[in-house]
Design an enzyme around this catalytic site. Structure first.
Site, PDB file in Angstrom:
ATOM      1  N   ASP A  34       0.853  -1.196   0.000  1.00  0.00           N
ATOM      2  CA  ASP A  34       0.000   0.000   0.000  1.00  0.00           C
ATOM      3  C   ASP A  34       0.883   1.238   0.000  1.00  0.00           C
ATOM      4  O   ASP A  34       1.959   1.213   0.607  1.00  0.00           O
ATOM      5  CB  ASP A  34      -0.924   0.021   1.229  1.00  0.00           C
ATOM      6  CG  ASP A  34      -2.222   0.745   0.931  1.00  0.00           C
ATOM      7  OD1 ASP A  34      -2.174   1.963   0.704  1.00  0.00           O
ATOM      8  OD2 ASP A  34      -3.283   0.100   0.899  1.00  0.00           O
ATOM      9  N   ASP A  56       4.750   2.471  -3.743  1.00  0.00           N
ATOM     10  CA  ASP A  56       3.838   2.786  -4.834  1.00  0.00           C
ATOM     11  C   ASP A  56       4.101   1.857  -6.009  1.00  0.00           C
ATOM     12  O   ASP A  56       5.217   1.777  -6.516  1.00  0.00           O
ATOM     13  CB  ASP A  56       4.086   4.246  -5.254  1.00  0.00           C
ATOM     14  CG  ASP A  56       2.960   4.779  -6.100  1.00  0.00           C
ATOM     15  OD1 ASP A  56       2.456   4.013  -6.965  1.00  0.00           O
ATOM     16  OD2 ASP A  56       2.572   5.937  -5.904  1.00  0.00           O
ATOM     17  N   SER A  81     -12.749   6.778  -6.812  1.00  0.00           N
ATOM     18  CA  SER A  81     -13.790   7.804  -6.704  1.00  0.00           C
ATOM     19  C   SER A  81     -14.058   8.470  -8.047  1.00  0.00           C
ATOM     20  O   SER A  81     -13.126   8.924  -8.720  1.00  0.00           O
ATOM     21  CB  SER A  81     -13.354   8.868  -5.690  1.00  0.00           C
ATOM     22  OG  SER A  81     -14.144  10.020  -5.840  1.00  0.00           O
ATOM     23  N   TYR A 144     -12.562   8.178 -13.979  1.00  0.00           N
ATOM     24  CA  TYR A 144     -12.429   6.973 -13.142  1.00  0.00           C
ATOM     25  C   TYR A 144     -12.862   5.731 -13.924  1.00  0.00           C
ATOM     26  O   TYR A 144     -12.158   4.718 -13.952  1.00  0.00           O
ATOM     27  CB  TYR A 144     -13.286   7.126 -11.879  1.00  0.00           C
ATOM     28  CG  TYR A 144     -13.365   5.856 -11.067  1.00  0.00           C
ATOM     29  CD1 TYR A 144     -12.289   5.458 -10.276  1.00  0.00           C
ATOM     30  CD2 TYR A 144     -14.501   5.042 -11.095  1.00  0.00           C
ATOM     31  CE1 TYR A 144     -12.345   4.288  -9.547  1.00  0.00           C
ATOM     32  CE2 TYR A 144     -14.559   3.872 -10.368  1.00  0.00           C
ATOM     33  CZ  TYR A 144     -13.477   3.505  -9.589  1.00  0.00           C
ATOM     34  OH  TYR A 144     -13.534   2.332  -8.876  1.00  0.00           O
ATOM     35  N   VAL A 174     -19.638  -1.319  -3.732  1.00  0.00           N
ATOM     36  CA  VAL A 174     -19.341  -2.133  -2.550  1.00  0.00           C
ATOM     37  C   VAL A 174     -19.485  -1.279  -1.285  1.00  0.00           C
ATOM     38  O   VAL A 174     -19.092  -0.107  -1.276  1.00  0.00           O
ATOM     39  CB  VAL A 174     -17.910  -2.695  -2.645  1.00  0.00           C
ATOM     40  CG1 VAL A 174     -17.680  -3.724  -1.539  1.00  0.00           C
ATOM     41  CG2 VAL A 174     -17.665  -3.306  -4.018  1.00  0.00           C
ATOM     42  N   VAL A 188     -21.379   6.721  -0.895  1.00  0.00           N
ATOM     43  CA  VAL A 188     -22.587   7.310  -0.312  1.00  0.00           C
ATOM     44  C   VAL A 188     -23.046   6.615   0.986  1.00  0.00           C
ATOM     45  O   VAL A 188     -23.458   7.295   1.927  1.00  0.00           O
ATOM     46  CB  VAL A 188     -23.728   7.368  -1.361  1.00  0.00           C
ATOM     47  CG1 VAL A 188     -24.232   5.986  -1.748  1.00  0.00           C
ATOM     48  CG2 VAL A 188     -24.863   8.247  -0.884  1.00  0.00           C
ATOM     49  N   ARG A 212     -28.786   1.832  -7.432  1.00  0.00           N
ATOM     50  CA  ARG A 212     -27.513   1.112  -7.426  1.00  0.00           C
ATOM     51  C   ARG A 212     -27.737  -0.332  -6.951  1.00  0.00           C
ATOM     52  O   ARG A 212     -28.613  -0.604  -6.143  1.00  0.00           O
ATOM     53  CB  ARG A 212     -26.533   1.771  -6.444  1.00  0.00           C
ATOM     54  CG  ARG A 212     -26.069   3.160  -6.844  1.00  0.00           C
ATOM     55  CD  ARG A 212     -25.170   3.130  -8.049  1.00  0.00           C
ATOM     56  NE  ARG A 212     -24.613   4.430  -8.395  1.00  0.00           N
ATOM     57  CZ  ARG A 212     -25.195   5.293  -9.212  1.00  0.00           C
ATOM     58  NH1 ARG A 212     -26.375   5.026  -9.751  1.00  0.00           N
ATOM     59  NH2 ARG A 212     -24.601   6.437  -9.511  1.00  0.00           N
TER      60      ARG A 212
HETATM   61  C1  UD1 Z   1     -19.045   4.396  -8.820  1.00  0.00           C
HETATM   62  C2  UD1 Z   1     -19.216   3.015  -9.418  1.00  0.00           C
HETATM   63  C3  UD1 Z   1     -18.741   1.972  -8.438  1.00  0.00           C
HETATM   64  C4  UD1 Z   1     -17.333   2.299  -7.998  1.00  0.00           C
HETATM   65  C5  UD1 Z   1     -17.331   3.668  -7.366  1.00  0.00           C
HETATM   66  C6  UD1 Z   1     -15.968   4.116  -6.889  1.00  0.00           C
HETATM   67  C7  UD1 Z   1     -21.203   3.295 -10.851  1.00  0.00           C
HETATM   68  C8  UD1 Z   1     -22.568   2.844 -11.134  1.00  0.00           C
HETATM   69  N1  UD1 Z   1     -20.619   2.787  -9.738  1.00  0.00           N
HETATM   70  O1  UD1 Z   1     -19.870   4.526  -7.738  1.00  0.00           O
HETATM   71  O2  UD1 Z   1     -18.752   0.698  -9.039  1.00  0.00           O
HETATM   72  O3  UD1 Z   1     -16.865   1.364  -7.085  1.00  0.00           O
HETATM   73  O4  UD1 Z   1     -17.732   4.599  -8.345  1.00  0.00           O
HETATM   74  O5  UD1 Z   1     -16.132   5.280  -6.152  1.00  0.00           O
HETATM   75  O6  UD1 Z   1     -20.606   4.051 -11.593  1.00  0.00           O
HETATM   76  N2  UD1 Z   1     -24.352  10.607  -3.594  1.00  0.00           N
HETATM   77  C9  UD1 Z   1     -25.188  11.481  -2.931  1.00  0.00           C
HETATM   78  N3  UD1 Z   1     -24.712  12.160  -1.860  1.00  0.00           N
HETATM   79  C10 UD1 Z   1     -23.436  11.998  -1.408  1.00  0.00           C
HETATM   80  C11 UD1 Z   1     -22.582  11.088  -2.069  1.00  0.00           C
HETATM   81  C12 UD1 Z   1     -23.083  10.409  -3.177  1.00  0.00           C
HETATM   82  O7  UD1 Z   1     -26.354  11.661  -3.318  1.00  0.00           O
HETATM   83  O8  UD1 Z   1     -23.055  12.645  -0.401  1.00  0.00           O
HETATM   84  C13 UD1 Z   1     -24.900   9.894  -4.774  1.00  0.00           C
HETATM   85  C14 UD1 Z   1     -24.034  10.038  -6.017  1.00  0.00           C
HETATM   86  O9  UD1 Z   1     -24.332  11.192  -6.748  1.00  0.00           O
HETATM   87  C15 UD1 Z   1     -24.438   8.773  -6.770  1.00  0.00           C
HETATM   88  C16 UD1 Z   1     -24.720   7.758  -5.654  1.00  0.00           C
HETATM   89  O10 UD1 Z   1     -24.914   8.515  -4.482  1.00  0.00           O
HETATM   90  O11 UD1 Z   1     -25.596   8.981  -7.529  1.00  0.00           O
HETATM   91  C17 UD1 Z   1     -23.578   6.801  -5.412  1.00  0.00           C
HETATM   92  O12 UD1 Z   1     -22.379   7.537  -5.312  1.00  0.00           O
HETATM   93  P1  UD1 Z   1     -20.998   6.897  -4.835  1.00  0.00           P
HETATM   94  O13 UD1 Z   1     -21.189   6.195  -3.564  1.00  0.00           O
HETATM   95  O14 UD1 Z   1     -19.944   7.955  -4.917  1.00  0.00           O
HETATM   96  O15 UD1 Z   1     -20.711   5.773  -5.904  1.00  0.00           O
HETATM   97  P2  UD1 Z   1     -20.846   5.729  -7.526  1.00  0.00           P
HETATM   98  O16 UD1 Z   1     -20.306   6.980  -8.120  1.00  0.00           O
HETATM   99  O17 UD1 Z   1     -22.189   5.234  -7.899  1.00  0.00           O
END
Ligand code: UD1
Length: 318
Positions: A34, A56, A81, A144, A174, A188, A212
């Site tokens: 890591d 790295d 992210s 990403y 995950v 999220v 999701r």
């Molecule tokens: C994406 C990928 C996932 C990957 C991850 C890495 C997709 C479908 N999924 O996740 O496989 O492992 O990136 O980070 O592309 N949100 C809010 N409020 C917040 C934070 C997030 O509403 O404070 C919303 C986001 O706008 C999004 C959803 O929650 O619509 C999920 O967001 P997040 O948990 O960041 O993951 P993804 O971007 O979906």
């Protein structure tokens, strides 16, 4: 201690540390690497006997030393992210693509027998068809997604050109214990659970109707162990979804979290996120067929366990 058979990259991360924990619990000798860019030392607590290497993987010398003597690699090291990649696409490329290529070169040179790679469901982008199947054309929206997809293609080419036995697992959102809730780029569920437990207001990006296939960590660990053990002819050079095959909207999640956390405050709605995918749901039949994969923990159970873990760890911090 015997020479480690397994290497876990990104071992101080949420997923890497969970895979290492499972391997150590099975009595295997494990090396972990890591660079602590996003990994956290507290995730290593309890990984007794881990052979930890700090460095790295984009540095070929580190990649070679990490691969020396191992027969199976779980490549979890990444900057995971979407919004962070929008803010810093070159940094995401170095961590997610350059380091992957250096690792593959080192794995090839060391004669590694299996490389299992953390690919991402983001590669599907806004492909309108649900559920997402592995034979669909990719549609990466964010840097990403592009980087994670490039990594997948490098695995495929290293299998085709050098015969390196690789398997890519496209993870679908995950979540679970040990996921970092404190970064502005945190996933999220980690974010919402810790905010709601602390009585603070979560903000939904957009209308909350995005959905999701949230996948509890144990399912992803299970898929990795299966991918490492599956017969080469069945899996080498291929890619499989790692998910549950069920989707929920953010609004549904927030309602469940209100129950589980007891949060009674407001939930805000902000603007939708740039580069966001609207709906994400996996077809998991290919993984069932070739890996013998089936989800071990459903979403509701995983969410309960995760809330309980954050509640306990917040209480421990005081
Ligand atoms: C994406 C990928 C996932 C990957 C991850 C890495 C997709 C479908 N999924 O996740 O496989 O492992 O990136 O980070 O592309 N949100 C809010 N409020 C917040 C934070 C997030 O509403 O404070 C919303 C986001 O706008 C999004 C959803 O929650 O619509 C999920 O967001 P997040 O948990 O960041 O993951 P993804 O971007 O979906």
């Amino acid at each position: 201690m015997s020479e480690p058979r397994y290497l876990v990259t990104g071992v101080a991360g949420f997923i890497g540390s969970a895979i290492a924990r499972a391997l150590l619990a099975q009595g295997h000798a494990v090396r972990g690497v890591d660079n602590f860019a996003t990994g956290r030392r507290e995730n290593l607590a309890g990984l007794k006997g881990l052979d930890l290497m700090e460095g790295d993987l984009a540095d070929p010398k580190i990649a070679a030393a990490a691969c020396s003597g191992v027969s199976c690699i779980f490549h979890e090291a990444a900057i995971p992210s979407v919004p962070r990649s929008v803010a810093d696409p070159a940094g995401t490329h170095r961590a997610n693509v350059t380091a992957t290529v250096e690792l593959l070169v080192a794995a090839r040179d060391a004669g590694v027998a299996r490389v299992v790679y953390a690919a991402s469901s983001s590669a599907y982008g806004n492909q309108p068809t649900l559920p997402k199947r592995e034979d669909m054309l990719p549609d990466p929206l964010s840097p990403y997604a592009a980087a994670k997809l490039a990594g997948e293609y490098y695995l495929r080419s290293f299998h085709a050109v050098y015969g390196l036995p690789t398997v890519a697992l496209r993870y679908f959102n995950v979540f679970g214990p040990h996921q970092d809730p404190h970064s502005p780029y945190s996933a999220v569920l980690a974010k919402f659970i810790t905010l709601m437990l602390a009585g603070k207001t979560p903000t939904i990006d957009g209308d909350g109707e995005q959905s999701r296939d949230f996948t509890y960590i144990d399912n992803v660990v299970h898929a990795n162990l299966l991918a490492a053990a599956a017969p080469e002819a069945e899996v080498a050079g291929r890619m499989f979804n790692a998910a549950t095959g069920v989707r929920v909207t953010l609004n549904q999640v927030v309602a469940q979290l209100r129950d589980l956390t007891g949060y009674r405050g407001e939930v805000k709605n902000g603007p939708p996120r740039t580069g966001d995918v609207k709906h994400s749901l996996a077809d998991i039949s290919l993984a069932r067929r070739h890996l013998g994969y089936a989800p071990q923990v459903d979403f509701a159970t995983g969410l309960e366990r995760t809330v309980a873990w954050y509640r306990q760890s917040l209480a421990a911090v005081g």
